[in-house]
Design an enzyme around this catalytic site. Structure first.
Site, mmCIF file in Angstrom:
data_model
loop_
_atom_site.group_PDB
_atom_site.id
_atom_site.type_symbol
_atom_site.label_atom_id
_atom_site.label_comp_id
_atom_site.label_asym_id
_atom_site.label_seq_id
_atom_site.Cartn_x
_atom_site.Cartn_y
_atom_site.Cartn_z
ATOM 1 N N HIS A 164 20.301 13.343 -14.818
ATOM 2 C CA HIS A 164 19.724 14.679 -14.910
ATOM 3 C C HIS A 164 20.834 15.686 -15.195
ATOM 4 O O HIS A 164 21.847 15.730 -14.506
ATOM 5 C CB HIS A 164 18.991 15.038 -13.619
ATOM 6 C CG HIS A 164 17.695 14.291 -13.471
ATOM 7 N ND1 HIS A 164 17.369 13.218 -14.254
ATOM 8 C CD2 HIS A 164 16.636 14.469 -12.639
ATOM 9 C CE1 HIS A 164 16.166 12.768 -13.902
ATOM 10 N NE2 HIS A 164 15.712 13.506 -12.925
ATOM 11 N N ARG A 431 11.296 4.187 -16.476
ATOM 12 C CA ARG A 431 10.351 5.240 -16.108
ATOM 13 C C ARG A 431 9.768 5.858 -17.367
ATOM 14 O O ARG A 431 10.458 6.074 -18.350
ATOM 15 C CB ARG A 431 11.043 6.318 -15.273
ATOM 16 C CG ARG A 431 10.098 7.452 -14.843
ATOM 17 C CD ARG A 431 10.785 8.431 -13.905
ATOM 18 N NE ARG A 431 11.574 9.427 -14.576
ATOM 19 C CZ ARG A 431 11.484 10.749 -14.378
ATOM 20 N NH1 ARG A 431 10.614 11.226 -13.504
ATOM 21 N NH2 ARG A 431 12.264 11.588 -15.012
ATOM 22 N N GLU A 551 4.021 13.956 -8.142
ATOM 23 C CA GLU A 551 4.953 15.066 -8.364
ATOM 24 C C GLU A 551 4.387 16.453 -8.066
ATOM 25 O O GLU A 551 5.082 17.283 -7.497
ATOM 26 C CB GLU A 551 5.457 15.035 -9.807
ATOM 27 C CG GLU A 551 6.180 13.738 -10.155
ATOM 28 C CD GLU A 551 6.772 13.765 -11.548
ATOM 29 O OE1 GLU A 551 7.759 14.485 -11.767
ATOM 30 O OE2 GLU A 551 6.234 13.059 -12.422
ATOM 31 N N ASP A 591 9.211 18.910 -9.280
ATOM 32 C CA ASP A 591 8.023 19.493 -9.896
ATOM 33 C C ASP A 591 7.073 20.076 -8.865
ATOM 34 O O ASP A 591 6.385 21.059 -9.143
ATOM 35 C CB ASP A 591 7.312 18.442 -10.760
ATOM 36 C CG ASP A 591 7.994 18.276 -12.114
ATOM 37 O OD1 ASP A 591 7.802 19.137 -12.983
ATOM 38 O OD2 ASP A 591 8.750 17.310 -12.280
ATOM 39 N N ARG A 629 14.999 13.478 -5.002
ATOM 40 C CA ARG A 629 15.622 14.744 -4.607
ATOM 41 C C ARG A 629 16.646 15.177 -5.640
ATOM 42 O O ARG A 629 17.368 14.369 -6.197
ATOM 43 C CB ARG A 629 16.333 14.599 -3.248
ATOM 44 C CG ARG A 629 15.472 14.066 -2.136
ATOM 45 C CD ARG A 629 16.296 13.731 -0.900
ATOM 46 N NE ARG A 629 16.682 14.939 -0.170
ATOM 47 C CZ ARG A 629 17.903 15.189 0.255
ATOM 48 N NH1 ARG A 629 18.883 14.357 -0.026
ATOM 49 N NH2 ARG A 629 18.163 16.280 0.933
ATOM 50 N N ARG A 763 10.999 21.904 -17.668
ATOM 51 C CA ARG A 763 11.470 20.930 -16.690
ATOM 52 C C ARG A 763 12.014 21.651 -15.462
ATOM 53 O O ARG A 763 12.515 22.775 -15.553
ATOM 54 C CB ARG A 763 12.561 20.049 -17.296
ATOM 55 C CG ARG A 763 12.021 19.129 -18.356
ATOM 56 C CD ARG A 763 12.997 18.034 -18.692
ATOM 57 N NE ARG A 763 12.393 17.105 -19.623
ATOM 58 C CZ ARG A 763 11.548 16.139 -19.286
ATOM 59 N NH1 ARG A 763 11.204 15.972 -18.029
ATOM 60 N NH2 ARG A 763 11.033 15.346 -20.201
#
Length: 932
Positions: A164, A431, A551, A591, A629, A763
């Site tokens: 990320h 994913r 989410e 999210d 997290r 996002r």
């Protein structure tokens, strides 16, 4: 216990107050380190850029302090005049100076945390580290070593690294910073002679000058495989040695407490990764990229094993005529291709040479690159268990011939590493978004059943169709149909997962995660796709875990009911039973926060866990939670230990997986000592939550009711601002650096799911990152203050005393407020007001920023009242001092960023303006540390 180490935001504030004097002494040493590095940086700036620029840096810093402390209007005008008078070139150099100071101050702070961690460990009578302390508590509670060993047989603690994009630093600058940290560490631990001290000073100056002359920013965008390579560097820094070492140390601790065990402790600590397997919103993660990822991972671990074997061979110089060896060791040595006469009487070396030859042949078979070559040819290992069996022969021979102390050296670490990492290194999750799976299945179903429209079917009809397909032995995919590129891409990824199982073993890709999971059909669609490649069998066996990711607030609320129905579905339950009756469920913090705000997100996650624990107990299935997290509080961040301990009873149950994201990875794991401590914290918290209070008494009903009410009020306040206020989207895009963040080369994934400006499509990472840059941190607190005020008005009989009781008695509520305390301490309403002025519509600016300002003041006031504090972070003095040290160098970057944003948005063609903005983003992120 006082636990966390780096970053200080993660430090537990549960230390004994008797440690305050020690902390003050450490703080003085921290100031000394900061002054040393600051002086060297100042000298570097003066030498490289001239005295005028150095003096300008000091003027800006002093004026910024006055503005921050008092919101001084005169200081604000003076600051604006200074900044307006600077050329773009001067501005960029000023930004670099303040940015580098933030980076260097972080290094000094990290070294101070290591210093304190070592001091605490030295003072503990229970042994070194938090895990030793937790084991002592377990023994005090009457838990035997046998019980603990049985616990670890089925335990799983798995940090999962993700790519990320919140780590703004280049690896080149990180390497230089690690050299600076290493030099500071040596000065701390070694009494240097005068000449050595002078050489150390010169080396520090060399490293700082190299940093000054190194690009802070990447010039090109990262590819996915670049991200994989960056992630693998942390295995060299920490994981390859510290993961096996931690398990071995724990094994020793258990043996000290009881009888020597017949079998070795299970390797419960397993590394996971999303880097190269996370396709959700990232079109650059393809089947080929995934294959490349697995090859890079395997190459790294195979090279480690070969290096260790090379050194082990040099160490095991044991002569056959001086020490007995076992018969099976002799047989292993005789099979070695090593024909050197120098080793003819050294059976251990011959055996190691044979293992080395077989391992290099294995690497060749797996098509992974290695740099070492064997002394002869060997037969490849078919499985990692064969390699373990050969290493075990060495171990048993040494043990049986009175050489236990040798067996406990490098060989022991290598044996444990092979058990932890196999040939795959890290367990790669794959994913994808449920919507992509849905479109893929729809295309396959419609092609196989002419006249059908899968997308037009209701949920029950889909479930029936998909369960029938799961039982079918025929293939759904036809070689005679031309499918869309998206469908072929998905099928190729699943095929490559099946190849990985055959090549590297089933641990290479053990999980398939479904983002935005909203119903049973989302999970069954993945089961059908896995059946197409042989990872799910029509008989009801599965070689992979199917993991729903819930989410949004709505999805979290529905999660228990969805899983109740899934576990009641015979065809799906067979798959779960084939996986040892363990079902993993992932919970999304990011999210849900963007959807409903910090308070409601935290509460709905907590309630979802309570509901899931109940459902799984009724079905007799073991629940494993995977916590998604982020680094920032707005994305579920905060101290890992407190977060695990605050879980509702039964939610941990010996197994937990947690994502480690962005800049948090480097802050926790770029230093081996810090990394080991953070791994210990995860293991200790899992042990404590599972055994010391596995079914802690549920909160009183009135606590739950009050939290429900507070959550509903906070939800209304947050949604009212973010989703229901006209013009809020315009305000957000104008008052933050959201547009400019997209120009940074910090990740391979796009910032939005769709090409729109809507908050819903943005996002969570850039959403939180943008609010951090303008120093509002809005996702980490908004709605709490007004919720408390309204709740007290509606419950005058309970009022503030009841909320103080909640804070005192309930770990969940305490953690919620502690995290808000931290995030508000890093915010600055004065600086945020300057960003608000970037909004061209004055009426919109006043309307929205006025609401934000009122809520900010209300939130701080109510928070301090409930926590019984006079100021933010009063209960966490180490972090309070850390934040205070940063502001004089952090605030000027914000002021410069605002001026550069004005220039950039006025269409200034000078490319240095955008570069300056990018540098300020880097510096502010470094100063705040956990920003995304």
């Amino acid at each position: 216990m006082s636990l966390q180490t780096v970053p200080p935001d993660a430090i537990d504030n549960r230390s004994n107050r008797s440690e305050d004097a020690q902390a003050l002494e450490a703080d003085a040493r921290l100031r000394d380190d900061i002054r040393l590095l600051g002086r060297i940086l100042g000298d570097t700036v003066r030498d490289q850029e001239g005295a005028e620029l150095f003096d300008l840096v000091e003027r800006i810093r002093q004026t910024s302090i006055r503005f921050h402390r008092d919101e001084d209007r005169l200081a604000r005008r003076e600051l604006e005049q200074i900044l307006d008078s600077m050329s773009t070139s001067e501005t960029v150099r000023i930004v670099r100076a303040f940015s580098y100071f933030s980076h260097l101050a972080n290094i000094a702070e990290d070294q101070n945390n290591i210093r304190q961690m070592r001091a605490r460990s030295a003072a503990q009578s229970t042994g070194s580290g938090v895990l030793a302390e937790t084991l002592a508590h377990a023994r005090d509670a009457g838990i035997s070593s046998d019980v603990l060993r049985n616990f670890f047989k089925t335990a799983l603690v798995s940090p999962v690294l993700t790519a990320h994009p919140t780590e703004v630093r280049r690896k080149s600058t990180m390497d230089r910073e690690m050299e600076v940290a290493s030099l500071l560490d040596r000065r701390e631990r070694v009494a240097l002679t005068e000449d050595e001290a002078a050489a150390s000073d010169e080396q520090l100056r060399r490293e700082v000058l190299t940093l000054w002359q190194t690009n802070l920013l990447r010039r090109t965008k990262l590819t996915v495989l670049d991200e994989v390579a960056n992630g693998l560097s942390f295995y060299d820094y920490t994981f390859l040695r510290e993961v096996p070492r931690l398990v071995n140390v724990l094994e020793d601790r258990l043996e000290e407490a009881g009888e020597a065990a017949a079998s070795e402790l299970a390797s419960f600590l397993r590394m996971g990764s999303w880097i190269g397997g996370d396709r959700d919103g990232n079109p650059f993660v393809t089947a080929d990229v995934m294959r490349g990822t697995l090859r890079l991972q395997s190459s790294r671990v195979m090279q480690f094993y070969l290096n260790e074997l090379h050194v082990l061979g040099s160490e095991l110089s044991i002569a056959a005529h001086l020490a007995d060896v076992s018969e099976e060791l002799r047989t292993l040595a005789e099979r070695s291709p090593d024909t050197s006469p120098h080793r003819s009487g050294e059976p251990y070396r011959l055996a190691v040479s044979g293992i080395y030859a077989r391992l290099t042949a294995t690497a060749e078979k797996l098509e992974v690159e290695i740099t070492r070559r064997p002394v002869g040819k060997g037969r490849p290992y078919e499985t990692v268990k064969e390699l373990q069996a050969d290493l075990d022969v060495l171990h048993r021979s040494l043990i049986s011939n009175n050489a236990r102390v040798i067996a406990r050296g490098r060989l022991r670490l290598l044996r444990r590493a092979v058990d932890c990492f196999g040939f795959h290194l890290a367990r790669l999750d794959i994913r994808q978004n449920s919507a992509v799976h849905e479109r893929t299945i729809a295309e396959l179903m419609d092609a196989a059943n002419p006249g059908m429209s899968y997308l037009a079917l209701g949920e029950d009809a889909r479930i029936s169709l998909l369960t029938n397909e799961l039982r079918s032995t025929r293939s759904l995919v036809s070689p005679f149909v031309k499918y869309s590129d998206e469908t072929m891409g998905e099928l190729n990824v699943f095929h490559s997962a099946a190849e990985a199982h055959a090549k590297f073993g089933s641990d290479a890709i053990p999980q398939c995660i479904i983002s935005m999971c909203k119903g049973m059909s989302d999970m069954l669609e993945v089961a059908v796709l896995l059946k197409e490649v042989g990872l799910v069998h029509p008989s009801g066996r599965s070689a992979i875990n199917i993991v729903p990711l819930f989410e949004t607030i709505e999805d979290l609320q529905a999660s228990s009911a969805i899983m109740d129905r899934m576990l009641s579905l015979h065809d799906y339950r067979r798959l779960v039973d084939s996986r040892g009756s363990v079902q993993e469920v992932m919970l999304g913090y990011s999210d849900s926060n963007k959807d409903g705000g910090f308070v409601t997100s935290g509460w709905e996650l907590y309630k979802a866990e309570i509901g899931l624990v109940d459902v799984f107990e009724r079905h007799g299935v073991r629940l494993r939670l995977f916590h998604g997290r982020g680094g920032s509080v707005g994305r579920g961040g905060g101290p890992s230990y407190d977060a695990i301990i605050a879980q509702p009873g039964g939610a941990v149950n010996g197994q937990i997986r947690i994502t480690e994201q962005g800049e948090i990875i480097s802050s926790k794991y770029s230093n081996a000592e810090v990394g080991r401590n953070n791994l210990e914290i995860l293991a200790a918290a899992t042990l404590e939550a599972s055994l010391l209070h596995p079914r802690q008494s549920a909160p009183r009903r009135e606590y739950l009711t009050a939290m429900d009410e507070l959550s509903n009020l906070a939800f209304k306040a947050y949604r009212g601002l973010v989703y229901e206020t006209d013009g809020f989207v315009d305000y957000f895009w104008a008052s933050t650096v959201i547009n400019e963040i997209a120009t940074l080369n910090i990740g391979s994934r796009p910032a939005s799911r769709k090409k729109t400006r809507a908050i819903e499509d943005l996002r969570a990472i850039p959403w939180v990152f943008s609010w951090a840059q303008c120093r509002l941190m809005l996702p980490g607190w908004y709605g709490f203050g007004s919720a408390v005020e309204q709740w007290i008005a509606e419950h005058p009989d309970k009022g503030m005393p009841f909320l103080k009781e909640l804070y005192r008695e309930w770990p969940f509520f305490r953690m919620l407020l502690s995290n808000m305390d931290m995030v508000l301490a890093k915010s600055s309403i004065a600086i945020a007001s300057r960003y608000a002025e970037l909004v061209p519509d004055e009426g919109l600016r006043e309307k929205i920023f006025g609401r934000i300002r009122r809520e900010w003041h209300s939130c701080i006031e109510t928070l301090l009242d409930i926590m019984g504090q006079d100021r933010l972070l009063q209960g966490n003095p180490l972090l309070e001092r850390s934040v205070r040290h940063r502001f004089p160098y952090l605030d000027p970057l914000n002021h410069v960023q605002v001026e550069l944003l004005k220039e950039h948005r006025a269409q200034n063609p000078d490319e240095q303006v955008l570069r300056g903005i990018q540098l300020t983003i880097n510096g502010i992120s470094a100063g705040l540390r956990n920003t995304g």
